[in-house]
Design a protein around this motif. Structure first.
Motif, short mmCIF file in Angstrom:
data_model
loop_
_atom_site.label_atom_id
_atom_site.label_comp_id
_atom_site.label_asym_id
_atom_site.label_seq_id
_atom_site.Cartn_x
_atom_site.Cartn_y
_atom_site.Cartn_z
N THR A 62 0.90 -1.33 0.11
CA THR A 62 -0.20 0.05 0.04
C THR A 62 0.87 1.42 -0.01
OG1 THR A 62 -1.99 0.97 1.08
CG2 THR A 62 -0.08 0.06 2.53
N PHE A 63 0.25 2.31 -0.51
CA PHE A 63 1.13 3.72 -0.48
C PHE A 63 0.23 4.86 -0.17
CE2 PHE A 63 4.04 1.24 -3.24
CZ PHE A 63 5.34 2.19 -2.97
N SER A 64 0.93 5.68 0.73
CA SER A 64 0.41 6.77 0.97
C SER A 64 0.77 7.89 0.02
CB SER A 64 0.48 7.30 2.70
OG SER A 64 -0.13 8.63 3.02
N GLY A 65 0.43 8.52 -0.92
CA GLY A 65 1.23 9.21 -1.76
C GLY A 65 1.99 8.49 -2.77
N SER A 66 2.91 9.33 -3.48
CA SER A 66 3.74 8.50 -4.39
C SER A 66 5.10 8.09 -3.84
CB SER A 66 3.97 9.56 -5.56
OG SER A 66 4.76 10.63 -5.05
N GLU A 67 5.54 8.42 -2.54
CA GLU A 67 6.71 7.86 -2.22
C GLU A 67 6.69 7.05 -0.84
OE1 GLU A 67 9.46 8.82 -3.84
OE2 GLU A 67 8.29 9.88 -5.17
N LEU A 68 5.89 7.20 -0.27
CA LEU A 68 5.62 6.42 1.22
C LEU A 68 4.83 5.24 0.87
CD1 LEU A 68 5.35 9.28 3.89
CD2 LEU A 68 7.34 8.19 3.12
N GLY A 89 3.56 5.92 11.41
CA GLY A 89 4.26 5.62 10.18
C GLY A 89 4.91 4.04 10.15
N GLY A 90 4.63 3.30 11.26
CA GLY A 90 5.21 2.05 11.37
C GLY A 90 6.59 1.70 12.16
N LYS A 91 7.00 2.96 12.92
CA LYS A 91 7.98 2.62 13.74
C LYS A 91 7.68 1.65 14.81
CE LYS A 91 9.93 7.41 12.74
NZ LYS A 91 10.29 8.76 13.43
N TYR A 92 6.43 1.92 15.12
CA TYR A 92 6.03 0.88 16.22
C TYR A 92 4.53 0.32 15.83
CZ TYR A 92 4.17 -1.17 20.51
OH TYR A 92 3.88 -1.80 21.61
N TRP A 93 4.33 -0.93 15.90
CA TRP A 93 3.09 -1.58 15.61
C TRP A 93 2.18 -2.07 16.85
CZ3 TRP A 93 0.58 -1.26 10.74
CH2 TRP A 93 1.29 -0.84 9.76
N GLN A 94 1.30 -1.64 17.40
CA GLN A 94 0.47 -2.12 18.24
C GLN A 94 -0.34 -3.17 18.00
OE1 GLN A 94 -1.93 1.05 20.23
NE2 GLN A 94 -2.37 -0.45 22.07
N LYS A 95 -0.32 -4.39 18.65
CA LYS A 95 -1.35 -5.31 18.83
C LYS A 95 -2.52 -5.11 19.38
CE LYS A 95 -1.55 -10.35 19.53
NZ LYS A 95 -0.77 -11.60 20.24
N THR A 102 -4.34 5.19 6.26
CA THR A 102 -5.22 6.08 5.83
C THR A 102 -4.57 7.48 5.72
OG1 THR A 102 -5.86 6.24 8.31
CG2 THR A 102 -7.15 4.82 6.94
N SER A 103 -3.24 7.48 6.39
CA SER A 103 -2.59 8.67 6.15
C SER A 103 -0.95 8.36 6.25
CB SER A 103 -2.88 9.70 7.27
OG SER A 103 -2.30 9.30 8.78
N GLU A 104 -0.18 9.55 6.10
CA GLU A 104 1.29 8.86 6.34
C GLU A 104 1.71 8.42 7.50
OE1 GLU A 104 3.40 12.37 5.25
OE2 GLU A 104 2.87 12.41 3.00
N LEU A 105 0.99 8.56 8.63
CA LEU A 105 1.35 8.08 9.91
C LEU A 105 0.41 6.90 10.36
CD1 LEU A 105 2.12 11.23 11.77
CD2 LEU A 105 3.67 9.67 10.63
N HIS A 106 -0.55 6.81 9.90
CA HIS A 106 -1.81 5.85 10.75
C HIS A 106 -2.03 4.84 9.56
CE1 HIS A 106 -6.04 5.33 12.38
NE2 HIS A 106 -5.03 4.60 13.21
N GLY A 107 -1.87 3.47 10.15
CA GLY A 107 -1.83 2.37 9.36
C GLY A 107 -2.53 1.23 10.04
N THR A 125 6.68 -10.14 8.72
CA THR A 125 7.52 -8.91 8.34
C THR A 125 6.54 -7.63 7.71
OG1 THR A 125 8.85 -10.59 7.32
CG2 THR A 125 9.01 -8.42 6.09
N ILE A 126 7.14 -6.55 8.01
CA ILE A 126 6.56 -5.41 7.57
C ILE A 126 7.73 -4.41 7.15
CG2 ILE A 126 5.18 -3.24 8.08
CD1 ILE A 126 3.39 -4.67 9.81
N ILE A 127 7.62 -3.92 5.85
CA ILE A 127 8.89 -3.04 5.28
C ILE A 127 8.26 -2.04 4.89
CG2 ILE A 127 10.23 -5.10 4.91
CD1 ILE A 127 9.47 -5.02 2.05
N HIS A 128 9.03 -0.88 4.71
CA HIS A 128 8.92 0.46 4.28
C HIS A 128 9.62 1.07 3.23
CE1 HIS A 128 7.41 4.66 4.92
NE2 HIS A 128 8.65 4.84 5.38
N THR A 129 8.95 1.93 2.57
CA THR A 129 9.88 2.64 1.52
C THR A 129 9.46 3.88 1.53
OG1 THR A 129 10.34 3.05 -0.71
CG2 THR A 129 8.27 2.17 -0.31
#
Length: 333
Positions: free
Chosen positions: A81-87, A146-152, A126-131, A96-100
């Motif tokens: 999934t993408f939020s905008g063209s870069e993130l 933005g995925g620095k921390y994922w809460q279960k 749903t935004s650059e930070l909330h996923g 595994t979760i990876i980010h570009t």
């Protein structure tokens, strides 16, 4: 989303805690990376990005020439999934979760946990930070950074009443047993989708659920089918379509009840995309593409018979992520 196909192609693994158990291996550079199993594809507004087997991620600006990205994992990637063209973010097996942050050319690891025996099946921002990242047995993770921390999270509101009562009793009498039960009592969450006014979650055992507060709370919808759903889509006019196992398809207009769509083709449906002119394409196993318009369903079948997992419309072409790599076909006028 696509869980049955994945289970047959690779050992089912996991989505995760924030910890990283071991240093993953980087994806192998392949000369024909666009010919391997690809499970999902997105158009970022600048280029196409597809993900798949052995950590493969490929990008293209023209749907003809594909470049393999630098990816820090060799697991099966199941969604992007993408939020905008870069993130962008992708998820897959082994937690595994990876980010570009450069449109898909280079990726960094955000989390992995090889101890969990569950795959991540879909990811949405749903935004650059909330996923959100969702998967097997009620797996549900949320991030606000933005995925620095994922809460279960455990979505107990989606339990049946008897299961909720059982868990409440177990929590008091056997906390260790409670933890074990919550790991598997919910159905698989196969797809999470954002509409203009809600989030939709669909999955195993006929699961349909929605949230009207950006994922804070969830409500289970009335059951319309007992099999698995893998795909959901809606349009600006409020029409909704949900589909899944053995070609089962349902649709409804705004404010109306779900209605089954007659279909004698039993190919499992993996994804749904809008193709313009109030028409939907439902992409399925065995090379089947269902065309749905004005309550009429027509069927197309690709010659190679390979599963189509997802697709995008690009320059009047259908660009597909399939069991046999990228496929491109012209769109009818």
């Amino acid at each position: 989303m696509k869980y049955m196909l994945y289970a047959g192609l690779a050992a089912v693994a996991s989505l995760s805690t924030h910890s990283i158990a071991a240093e993953p291996l980087a994806a192998i550079v392949a000369t024909k990376a666009d010919k391997t199993l690809l499970t999902d594809i997105e158009y970022t507004g600048k280029q196409l990005v597809a993900v798949g087997k052995h950590g493969t991620i490929i990008t293209s600006s023209n749907a003809k020439n594909w470049q393999q990205a630098s990816v820090p994992t060799q697991v099966l990637l199941t969604a992007v999934t993408f939020s905008g063209s870069e993130l962008g973010w992708a998820c897959g097996h082994d937690a595994t979760i990876i980010h570009t942050n450069d449109g898909g050319a280079n990726w960094q690891l955000q989390q992995v946990d090889t101890q969990l025996d569950k795959p991540c099946l879909d990811i949405l921002f749903t935004s650059e930070l909330h996923g959100f990242a969702v998967g097997a047995y009620g797996m549900f993770y949320e991030t606000s950074d933005g995925g620095k921390y994922w809460q279960k999270r455990f979505l107990d509101s989606l339990l049946f009443a008897d299961d909720r009562d059982y868990l409440n009793d177990l929590k008091r009498s056997d906390p260790q047993g409670y933890e074990a039960e919550t790991a598997s009592i919910l159905p698989h969450f196969n797809r999470i989708v954002a509409t203009k006014d809600k989030l939709m979650l669909v999955g195993e055992m006929g699961l349909l659920a929605h949230s009207t507060d950006n994922g804070k709370t969830w409500q289970r919808d009335e059951e319309i089918y007992q099999g698995s759903f893998f795909a959901y889509a809606n349009d600006e006019q409020g029409q909704e379509i949900v589909a899944g196992l053995r070609g089962n398809i349902f649709s409804r207009q705004l404010g109306e009840q779900w209605q089954p769509i007659s279909n004698n083709k039993t190919a499992t449906i993996n994804s749904i995309i809008a193709s313009g002119n109030n028409q939907w394409l439902l992409l399925a196993n065995s090379g089947v593409i269902f065309h749905y318009k004005n309550n009429q369903l027509t069927i197309e079948q690709l010659a190679d018979g390979k599963a189509v997992l997802d697709a995008v419309i690009f320059e009047n072409k259908l660009v597909m992520a399939s069991e046999n790599g990228i496929k491109v076909k012209g769109m009818a006028p």
